[in-house]
Design a protein around this motif. Structure first.
Motif, PDB file in Angstrom:
ATOM      1  N   ASP A   1       8.681   8.699   0.144  1.00 54.65           N
ATOM      2  CA  ASP A   1       8.872   9.248  -1.200  1.00 54.65           C
ATOM      3  C   ASP A   1      10.277   8.970  -1.729  1.00 54.65           C
ATOM      4  O   ASP A   1      10.469   8.694  -2.918  1.00 54.65           O
ATOM      5  CB  ASP A   1       8.565  10.753  -1.214  1.00 54.65           C
ATOM      6  CG  ASP A   1       9.374  11.548  -0.211  1.00 54.65           C
ATOM      7  OD1 ASP A   1       9.937  10.939   0.722  1.00 54.65           O
ATOM      8  OD2 ASP A   1       9.439  12.782  -0.347  1.00 54.65           O
TER       9      ASP A   1
ATOM     10  N   GLN B   1       5.027   6.859   5.270  1.00 53.17           N
ATOM     11  CA  GLN B   1       4.219   7.905   4.667  1.00 53.17           C
ATOM     12  C   GLN B   1       4.005   9.040   5.672  1.00 53.17           C
ATOM     13  O   GLN B   1       4.218   8.884   6.879  1.00 53.17           O
ATOM     14  CB  GLN B   1       2.884   7.334   4.216  1.00 53.17           C
ATOM     15  CG  GLN B   1       3.017   6.268   3.137  1.00 53.17           C
ATOM     16  CD  GLN B   1       1.690   5.880   2.553  1.00 53.17           C
ATOM     17  OE1 GLN B   1       1.109   6.603   1.753  1.00 53.17           O
ATOM     18  NE2 GLN B   1       1.189   4.724   2.948  1.00 53.17           N
TER      19      GLN B   1
ATOM     20  N   ASP C   1      -5.554   3.856  10.059  1.00 52.88           N
ATOM     21  CA  ASP C   1      -5.871   5.261   9.809  1.00 52.88           C
ATOM     22  C   ASP C   1      -6.448   5.977  11.028  1.00 52.88           C
ATOM     23  O   ASP C   1      -6.414   7.200  11.096  1.00 52.88           O
ATOM     24  CB  ASP C   1      -6.865   5.374   8.645  1.00 52.88           C
ATOM     25  CG  ASP C   1      -6.274   4.849   7.341  1.00 52.88           C
ATOM     26  OD1 ASP C   1      -5.070   5.046   7.115  1.00 52.88           O
ATOM     27  OD2 ASP C   1      -7.019   4.221   6.564  1.00 52.88           O
TER      28      ASP C   1
ATOM     29  N   GLN D   1       1.979   6.325  -7.210  1.00 50.52           N
ATOM     30  CA  GLN D   1       0.899   7.100  -7.822  1.00 50.52           C
ATOM     31  C   GLN D   1       1.136   8.595  -7.652  1.00 50.52           C
ATOM     32  O   GLN D   1       0.894   9.382  -8.573  1.00 50.52           O
ATOM     33  CB  GLN D   1      -0.440   6.693  -7.218  1.00 50.52           C
ATOM     34  CG  GLN D   1      -0.905   5.306  -7.644  1.00 50.52           C
ATOM     35  CD  GLN D   1      -2.164   4.844  -6.933  1.00 50.52           C
ATOM     36  OE1 GLN D   1      -2.426   5.252  -5.796  1.00 50.52           O
ATOM     37  NE2 GLN D   1      -2.935   3.981  -7.561  1.00 50.52           N
ATOM     38  N   LEU D   2       1.632   9.000  -6.496  1.00 48.87           N
ATOM     39  CA  LEU D   2       1.938  10.415  -6.265  1.00 48.87           C
ATOM     40  C   LEU D   2       3.042  10.895  -7.199  1.00 48.87           C
ATOM     41  O   LEU D   2       3.096  12.077  -7.561  1.00 48.87           O
ATOM     42  CB  LEU D   2       2.353  10.637  -4.806  1.00 48.87           C
ATOM     43  CG  LEU D   2       1.227  10.548  -3.763  1.00 48.87           C
ATOM     44  CD1 LEU D   2       1.800  10.628  -2.353  1.00 48.87           C
ATOM     45  CD2 LEU D   2       0.208  11.677  -3.978  1.00 48.87           C
TER      46      LEU D   2
ATOM     47  N   ILE E   1       2.468   1.642  -3.534  1.00 47.89           N
ATOM     48  CA  ILE E   1       1.474   2.017  -4.532  1.00 47.89           C
ATOM     49  C   ILE E   1       1.091   3.487  -4.376  1.00 47.89           C
ATOM     50  O   ILE E   1       1.042   4.239  -5.359  1.00 47.89           O
ATOM     51  CB  ILE E   1       0.225   1.114  -4.430  1.00 47.89           C
ATOM     52  CG1 ILE E   1       0.542  -0.286  -4.958  1.00 47.89           C
ATOM     53  CG2 ILE E   1      -0.947   1.712  -5.219  1.00 47.89           C
ATOM     54  CD1 ILE E   1      -0.610  -1.261  -4.858  1.00 47.89           C
ATOM     55  N   ASN E   2       0.818   3.902  -3.143  1.00 47.40           N
ATOM     56  CA  ASN E   2       0.445   5.305  -2.906  1.00 47.40           C
ATOM     57  C   ASN E   2       1.523   6.259  -3.373  1.00 47.40           C
ATOM     58  O   ASN E   2       1.245   7.272  -4.033  1.00 47.40           O
ATOM     59  CB  ASN E   2       0.160   5.530  -1.421  1.00 47.40           C
ATOM     60  CG  ASN E   2      -1.130   4.884  -0.962  1.00 47.40           C
ATOM     61  OD1 ASN E   2      -1.953   4.472  -1.771  1.00 47.40           O
ATOM     62  ND2 ASN E   2      -1.309   4.765   0.342  1.00 47.40           N
ATOM     63  N   GLN E   3       2.762   5.966  -3.032  1.00 50.97           N
ATOM     64  CA  GLN E   3       3.860   6.863  -3.388  1.00 50.97           C
ATOM     65  C   GLN E   3       4.146   6.851  -4.886  1.00 50.97           C
ATOM     66  O   GLN E   3       4.441   7.888  -5.481  1.00 50.97           O
ATOM     67  CB  GLN E   3       5.120   6.484  -2.605  1.00 50.97           C
ATOM     68  CG  GLN E   3       5.027   6.747  -1.114  1.00 50.97           C
ATOM     69  CD  GLN E   3       4.782   8.222  -0.798  1.00 50.97           C
ATOM     70  OE1 GLN E   3       5.379   9.108  -1.395  1.00 50.97           O
ATOM     71  NE2 GLN E   3       3.890   8.479   0.145  1.00 50.97           N
TER      72      GLN E   3
ATOM     73  N   LYS F   1       0.826  -1.209   0.000  1.00 44.98           N
ATOM     74  CA  LYS F   1       0.000   0.000   0.000  1.00 44.98           C
ATOM     75  C   LYS F   1       0.859   1.258   0.000  1.00 44.98           C
ATOM     76  O   LYS F   1       0.570   2.229  -0.714  1.00 44.98           O
ATOM     77  CB  LYS F   1      -0.923   0.004   1.222  1.00 44.98           C
ATOM     78  CG  LYS F   1      -1.907   1.175   1.221  1.00 44.98           C
ATOM     79  CD  LYS F   1      -2.905   1.066   2.362  1.00 44.98           C
ATOM     80  CE  LYS F   1      -3.918   2.214   2.308  1.00 44.98           C
ATOM     81  NZ  LYS F   1      -4.913   2.114   3.406  1.00 44.98           N
ATOM     82  N   THR F   2       1.937   1.235   0.772  1.00 44.05           N
ATOM     83  CA  THR F   2       2.827   2.395   0.840  1.00 44.05           C
ATOM     84  C   THR F   2       3.457   2.680  -0.511  1.00 44.05           C
ATOM     85  O   THR F   2       3.455   3.822  -0.989  1.00 44.05           O
ATOM     86  CB  THR F   2       3.931   2.155   1.893  1.00 44.05           C
ATOM     87  OG1 THR F   2       3.329   1.989   3.183  1.00 44.05           O
ATOM     88  CG2 THR F   2       4.901   3.324   1.936  1.00 44.05           C
TER      89      THR F   2
END
Length: 400
Positions: free
Chosen positions: A369, A183, A273, A29-30, A25-27, A22-23
């Motif tokens: 990042d 993150q 979260d 995408q950013l 993928i999120n980064q 998840k970490t």
């Protein structure tokens, strides 16, 4: 870049692999990249997935009820859809169905695949296949790991010590050490006092914390033994265990055997979260004794909330834990370990100093990042090497 992740585990199954996926993928995408994920369908109907997650029908595993085994044939039916996406690379994250599916899809889509070696299976497999002698299970884990890692175009490893182990196995594939970063949410302010109140923990009671899978390979019984020793010095000390897993029943019994039922509290899984940061924040000391980690992300999450760590620096955790950098390093000796924990409970100024160093260290060295950009660079290098090999023509040497 278009990237296809494949994994045998993902949320709602909570573990380090799910968090890492998840970490990244999120980064990614950013950073402007397109990422899809193929993962098992857990059949609980409670998760609401993003559009980029493709769930595959899966069956339960009798010796590991938390996990699911994806149906290989059902996954291959996605091929026409996957061809349209024109992916640049496949990233495998687990060694079961996902590994063989990733290899097959990479071949059919004519693209390279990389694989992250998340789990130290040599120190893991015999816990889940107890009918196999431990030595045989370790040998099997080494053999399978070598074969799988050499079958992909490149491997990603969360820590240098784990890569060193794979090289000893005979893994020769191109490799890079890229840990999972933290993150921004890991550094968000949280209310530890409210967490204690919610869970009925007295504010001034010394609180130790373990977060993670409650599994046999995590060496949690040692933390119980250490807590028993510490309780002789601080009778009201409390070890909070946040997580669930196959070892939970035996740990409840161990607490009774050691007569520390009043010094241990199991609180189950926490929502990342809404509750996890506050849980870390509420603790005086984060304690960790696993010797089979390929990284140990929970150590960094604790530090990000300013909670100092006392832990054993072995394998992957050795790349994170550095004496005085938010942590005190101990050996697998209950008396020594408890002394280090006690020093932080008893000396508030020492704890406060280590707390600040923990936050600084986590923020400056382990941001997500930075690690995501390193992953992109590694993808690009792997793609270039794949394309070069693909375009190279065989030649014949003529002799007299």
């Amino acid at each position: 870049m278009k990237i296809l992740f494949i994994s045998d585990v993902y949320f709602p199954r909570v573990n380090g692999v799910s968090t890492s996926i998840k970490t990244f993928i999120n980064q990614l995408q950013l950073l402007g990249h397109h990422v899809d994920l193929i993962a098992p369908d857990y059949g609980d109907g409670h998760h609401a997935d993003a559009a980029n997650i493709k769930r595959i029908p899966a069956r339960s595993i009798y010796f590991d009820p938390e996990d699911r085994l994806m149906k290989y044939g059902a996954a291959l039916k996605l091929l026409p859809e996957l061809k349209k996406e024109k992916y640049d690379i496949i990233h495998i994250n687990t060694p079961f169905v996902a590994h063989y599916l990733g290899l097959k899809l990479a071949k059919l889509l004519h693209i390279p695949c990389v694989e992250t070696y998340h789990t130290f299976f040599e120190d893991y497999l015999h816990h889940y296949l107890p009918w196999i002698p431990q030595g045989m299970a370790r040998s099997l884990a080494r053999t399978v790991s070598k074969k799988q890692c050499n079958a992909v175009n490149a491997i990603v490893v969360p820590s240098q010590p784990m890569l060193d182990v794979l090289r000893v196995y005979g893994v020769s594939s191109s490799a890079n050490v890229i840990p999972t970063g933290l993150q921004e949410g890991s550094f968000a302010e949280s209310d530890g006092l409210a967490f204690k109140k919610k869970h009925g923990i007295e504010n001034k009671r010394p609180m130790l914390l373990y977060v993670g899978r409650v599994a046999f390979e995590k060496n949690i019984p040692f933390l119980f033994e250490m807590t028993k020793v510490l309780a002789e010095r601080h009778p009201n000390v409390l070890l909070v265990v946040a997580g669930e897993g196959p070892a939970e029943k035996s740990l409840h019994q161990l607490a009774i055997t050691l007569k520390i039922e009043d010094n241990v509290k199991f609180i189950g899984y926490l929502d990342r979260d809404t509750e996890l940061n506050a849980c870390y924040k509420s603790a005086d000391v984060f304690v960790f004794s696993s010797k089979s980690e390929t990284q140990g992300l929970v150590l960094l999450e604790a530090m990000a909330q300013g909670t100092p760590v006392v832990g054993i620096a072995e394998l992957g955790t050795a790349s994170i834990l550095h004496e005085g950098q938010g942590a005190l390093i101990a050996t697998e000796n209950a008396v020594e370990f408890s002394d280090k924990v006690a020093s932080l409970i008893e000396d508030h100024s020492k704890r406060d100093l280590l707390s600040q160093k923990a936050k600084d260290y986590a923020f400056c060295v382990w941001s997500a990042d930075v690690q995501a950009q390193r992953m992109v660079n590694f993808y690009q290098k792997t793609i270039e090497q794949y394309q070069f090999k693909k375009s190279s023509l065989p030649y014949v040497t003529l002799t007299d």
